[in-house]
Design a protein around this motif. Sequence first.
Motif, PDB file in Angstrom:
ATOM      1  N   GLY A  38       0.839  -1.192   0.000  1.00 46.35           N
ATOM      2  CA  GLY A  38       0.000   0.000   0.000  1.00 46.35           C
ATOM      3  C   GLY A  38       0.873   1.240   0.000  1.00 46.35           C
ATOM      4  O   GLY A  38       2.079   1.174   0.278  1.00 46.35           O
ATOM      5  N   PRO A  39       0.285   2.402  -0.306  1.00 48.36           N
ATOM      6  CA  PRO A  39       1.092   3.619  -0.423  1.00 48.36           C
ATOM      7  C   PRO A  39       1.790   4.029   0.866  1.00 48.36           C
ATOM      8  O   PRO A  39       2.872   4.614   0.827  1.00 48.36           O
ATOM      9  N   VAL A  40       1.190   3.750   2.002  1.00 54.27           N
ATOM     10  CA  VAL A  40       1.751   4.201   3.278  1.00 54.27           C
ATOM     11  C   VAL A  40       2.248   2.983   4.058  1.00 54.27           C
ATOM     12  O   VAL A  40       1.602   1.929   4.068  1.00 54.27           O
ATOM     13  N   GLN A  64      -4.022  -1.366   1.130  1.00 55.86           N
ATOM     14  CA  GLN A  64      -3.189  -2.538   0.853  1.00 55.86           C
ATOM     15  C   GLN A  64      -3.873  -3.437  -0.186  1.00 55.86           C
ATOM     16  O   GLN A  64      -5.100  -3.578  -0.184  1.00 55.86           O
ATOM     17  N   PRO A  65      -3.086  -4.088  -1.033  1.00 56.02           N
ATOM     18  CA  PRO A  65      -3.678  -5.021  -2.001  1.00 56.02           C
ATOM     19  C   PRO A  65      -4.456  -6.133  -1.295  1.00 56.02           C
ATOM     20  O   PRO A  65      -4.064  -6.594  -0.221  1.00 56.02           O
ATOM     21  N   LEU A  66      -5.551  -6.512  -1.929  1.00 58.14           N
ATOM     22  CA  LEU A  66      -6.398  -7.574  -1.357  1.00 58.14           C
ATOM     23  C   LEU A  66      -6.103  -8.901  -2.041  1.00 58.14           C
ATOM     24  O   LEU A  66      -5.774  -8.945  -3.227  1.00 58.14           O
ATOM     25  N   PHE A  67      -6.245  -9.963  -1.290  1.00 58.29           N
ATOM     26  CA  PHE A  67      -6.321 -11.266  -1.941  1.00 58.29           C
ATOM     27  C   PHE A  67      -7.418 -12.084  -1.274  1.00 58.29           C
ATOM     28  O   PHE A  67      -7.364 -12.411  -0.098  1.00 58.29           O
ATOM     29  N   PRO A  68      -8.461 -12.362  -2.025  1.00 61.82           N
ATOM     30  CA  PRO A  68      -9.475 -13.291  -1.537  1.00 61.82           C
ATOM     31  C   PRO A  68      -8.834 -14.662  -1.348  1.00 61.82           C
ATOM     32  O   PRO A  68      -7.671 -14.868  -1.742  1.00 61.82           O
ATOM     33  N   PRO A  69      -9.526 -15.617  -0.763  1.00 59.44           N
ATOM     34  CA  PRO A  69      -8.894 -16.904  -0.456  1.00 59.44           C
ATOM     35  C   PRO A  69      -8.172 -17.513  -1.655  1.00 59.44           C
ATOM     36  O   PRO A  69      -8.743 -17.661  -2.740  1.00 59.44           O
ATOM     37  N   ILE A  70      -6.898 -17.818  -1.433  1.00 59.86           N
ATOM     38  CA  ILE A  70      -6.083 -18.506  -2.427  1.00 59.86           C
ATOM     39  C   ILE A  70      -5.401 -19.674  -1.728  1.00 59.86           C
ATOM     40  O   ILE A  70      -5.197 -19.651  -0.516  1.00 59.86           O
ATOM     41  N   GLY A 127     -12.740   1.649   2.037  1.00 58.96           N
ATOM     42  CA  GLY A 127     -11.524   1.125   2.630  1.00 58.96           C
ATOM     43  C   GLY A 127     -11.701   0.776   4.098  1.00 58.96           C
ATOM     44  O   GLY A 127     -12.590   1.313   4.787  1.00 58.96           O
ATOM     45  N   THR A 128     -10.850  -0.121   4.556  1.00 59.21           N
ATOM     46  CA  THR A 128     -11.005  -0.681   5.907  1.00 59.21           C
ATOM     47  C   THR A 128      -9.670  -0.862   6.626  1.00 59.21           C
ATOM     48  O   THR A 128      -9.596  -1.611   7.600  1.00 59.21           O
ATOM     49  N   SER A 129      -8.620  -0.180   6.192  1.00 59.45           N
ATOM     50  CA  SER A 129      -7.273  -0.565   6.626  1.00 59.45           C
ATOM     51  C   SER A 129      -7.059  -0.453   8.133  1.00 59.45           C
ATOM     52  O   SER A 129      -6.220  -1.147   8.694  1.00 59.45           O
ATOM     53  N   LYS A 130      -7.819   0.395   8.811  1.00 62.95           N
ATOM     54  CA  LYS A 130      -7.642   0.558  10.260  1.00 62.95           C
ATOM     55  C   LYS A 130      -8.850   0.010  11.025  1.00 62.95           C
ATOM     56  O   LYS A 130      -9.091   0.353  12.190  1.00 62.95           O
ATOM     57  N   ALA A 131      -9.609  -0.875  10.417  1.00 59.80           N
ATOM     58  CA  ALA A 131     -10.915  -1.274  10.958  1.00 59.80           C
ATOM     59  C   ALA A 131     -10.868  -1.756  12.397  1.00 59.80           C
ATOM     60  O   ALA A 131     -11.753  -1.446  13.198  1.00 59.80           O
ATOM     61  N   THR A 132      -9.845  -2.524  12.751  1.00 57.09           N
ATOM     62  CA  THR A 132      -9.864  -3.161  14.069  1.00 57.09           C
ATOM     63  C   THR A 132      -9.625  -2.193  15.212  1.00 57.09           C
ATOM     64  O   THR A 132      -9.838  -2.549  16.373  1.00 57.09           O
ATOM     65  N   THR A 133      -9.175  -0.988  14.901  1.00 58.24           N
ATOM     66  CA  THR A 133      -9.046   0.018  15.958  1.00 58.24           C
ATOM     67  C   THR A 133     -10.022   1.163  15.736  1.00 58.24           C
ATOM     68  O   THR A 133      -9.918   2.197  16.396  1.00 58.24           O
ATOM     69  N   THR A 134     -10.959   0.975  14.818  1.00 55.87           N
ATOM     70  CA  THR A 134     -11.986   1.990  14.570  1.00 55.87           C
ATOM     71  C   THR A 134     -13.374   1.341  14.514  1.00 55.87           C
ATOM     72  O   THR A 134     -14.011   1.162  15.537  1.00 55.87           O
TER      73      THR A 134
END
Lengths: 638, 97
Positions: free
Chosen positions: A145-147, A162-168, A342-349
């Motif tokens: 991701g950019p940051v 951040q780039p996503l990857f569904p189940p692989i 976007g959800t990059s900080k979801a667990t603390t927000t």
Amino acid sequence: MTDTFAPEDLTAGGNGALDPVTFEILRSRLSAINDEAAMTMRLVSGSPVANEAYDMNVGLMDADGDCFAIGMYITIHALALSSTVKDIRQRFAADDVGPGDVFMSNDPYVGACHQMDVAVVAPIFAGDRLVAWTGSTVHQIDLGGPVEGQVQLGATSIWSEQPLFPPIKIVDAGELRPDVERGYLRRTRLPHLVDLDLKAMIAGCNVGVARVQDLTGRYGTDVVLAAIEGINVATAARFRARLAELPDGTWSHRGYIEYDEVYPVVVEMTKDGDSLTFDYTKSADQAGAVINCTRPACVGAVVAAVLPYLCYDMAWSPAGLQRAIEVRTREGTVVHAAWPAGTSKATTTGSFMATISAGVCLSKLLAASEGHLRQFMSTWMGGLYVEDMFGVDQRGEFFGAAILDAMAGGSGARAFADGLDAGGFLDSPSAIIANIEDIEYSYPVLYLSRRIQPDTGGAGKYRGGNTLAMTYITHDVERLPTKILHAIGTFQPGSIGVAGGYPSNTNQFVIKRETNVRDLLAGGAVPDDLGALDGELEIFADPIVKTSQGPDDVHRYVAMGGGGYLDPLDREPELVLADYVVGAVTVAHASDAYGVVIDVDEMCVDEAATDRRRRQIRDERRHSATVPGAATRQRGST
Amino acid sequence: MPRLNEQIEIVGRGSEAIAVCRCGYEIGPAAENYKVHLLMREGPVQNAGPWVDPNGIGGDRFVCREFFCPGCVTLLDVEIAQRHEPILWDVRLDVPE
């Protein structure tokens, strides 16, 4: 954790395949398998996030992906594993899932709590029969991701996170797929650390698979499957019985996420007989990115609150609980993000505040019950501060870190005692923080102090637990070029008090620039008070800040304590004195909040002065308070 | 007897039920938000404690609302809210008919 199994629970489920003794043996064994998988993951992982701060978890799911046993770490992760398995079951053909396979995903729209919490899951076969799944997750420090790090500051959608990857499939029939591994590691700034964590999660899954297969071999597959269903049935029965003992009604709470604006997380919890409904539909519309969580994370957040408040004496089977819980959300909100938010900080927000808001309602439910009042807890640390730092360490190597000391927040007051100072946080029964020495060894920092901060727990007849304050400087490097400081609960205290208890403090982080700290250290002093240092204090007004730290800059932050319970004027003065003696409360706060006047020379309560001070406070209340005006009298919650 | 918490009980049944403070003060109908019948002091969020946003970075958007019993002035609830938000009805017990 104990489970008081009652044979009738199993009978109620119509399950006659095993006797209660065998059931209990298997239930305990399955729980122990989770423990071993988690321990394996910790030992294999080189990440301080996993091994020192336990930001991880494991889970066991049935063949359909319902989680029947959860590890004793970050509880919300268990539902992420469950959602990930369900997605695999839907999207992969049955013959594409075989023995020795391992899948991975970081897609929050599938199940991951946010992109950084990579979910690794593996099917468990007995012969050619799929009997269960095991899963592991560890918070990653950087996945591109950019940051740097988790918070994609400036992102406007998930496309700039951040780039996503569904189940692989990362392991195919027991063989690691090097092409997938390479593609995964290519996106991170910390490939060695992320690779080690990947192997740690796979190792955790391998343990889960092997041990459950041992069980099916020893007891027979049908017996193990009956035990799995029995766990869900017994937990559901116990949970429903507990709910039936509690009063019916509706409890509401508004929590807040500070970002580019303030986003309320609103929940109405209705308890009706033996069922519980959490309605988040009145929560704020989603932000473009960063702070939202997806619906799977919100559902996991609710379970994370229910477990410690209501399930302290029963098996932690999320699938069992979910039979009695409904979670209502509205797509497009901060707790039910609509693609491509976007959800990059979801667990603390988003999901963090969903847990806290549910927890406030549950605490007030217990407060309304005479029979269960002893299990009441006021709000635990209602906003988490995290610092991500990146740069070159004292060994000349590029490094990245997430400093999680603030997880030692204060716990909520109880109905018979204070909350615990630095008691942890609600989402994890095993929350710990790294030793200072470990942090200093791993990263180029030197702590000046890390100690309990007095007066940070919410005042009350029983006060909330105080939290920690930390002060540190750089060490053996020119500077820390990248520091990303982020928190909620900076404008307002998320740890609300209950029934007249006050809330905790707020999260605070500042840097005093260009100080004389090195001179003082050279002279033998260990300065901790920023006021005693030369330099310019930089106070950060934004809840997310990207900055740097030079060699003479002193970083200080104060985490969040727990909420109080009942009117502080009802607190026994001797308890206030005891707090003063151990440094948990100051003389000023003792007088202002508790109306207790402490004679510091005699180290005792001045009873006459205390009586006068408490009368004075009551008089001030009577004269300064009024009946609410029309604007604030509107009924109902928003 | 139903109760909101240790401080406030519900007395009576159905539409006659009322919320009563531990001191005996009759707060108001149980079918209404008990808080709107209490004395309220609204002030800056810093009133909640000495370590609540001491640097004032949140400006004045949040307020601290303290609710006192009109009878005994016991503190019965503390609410943190955005200034424009109405009083939160945080507990609505089902009252027996």
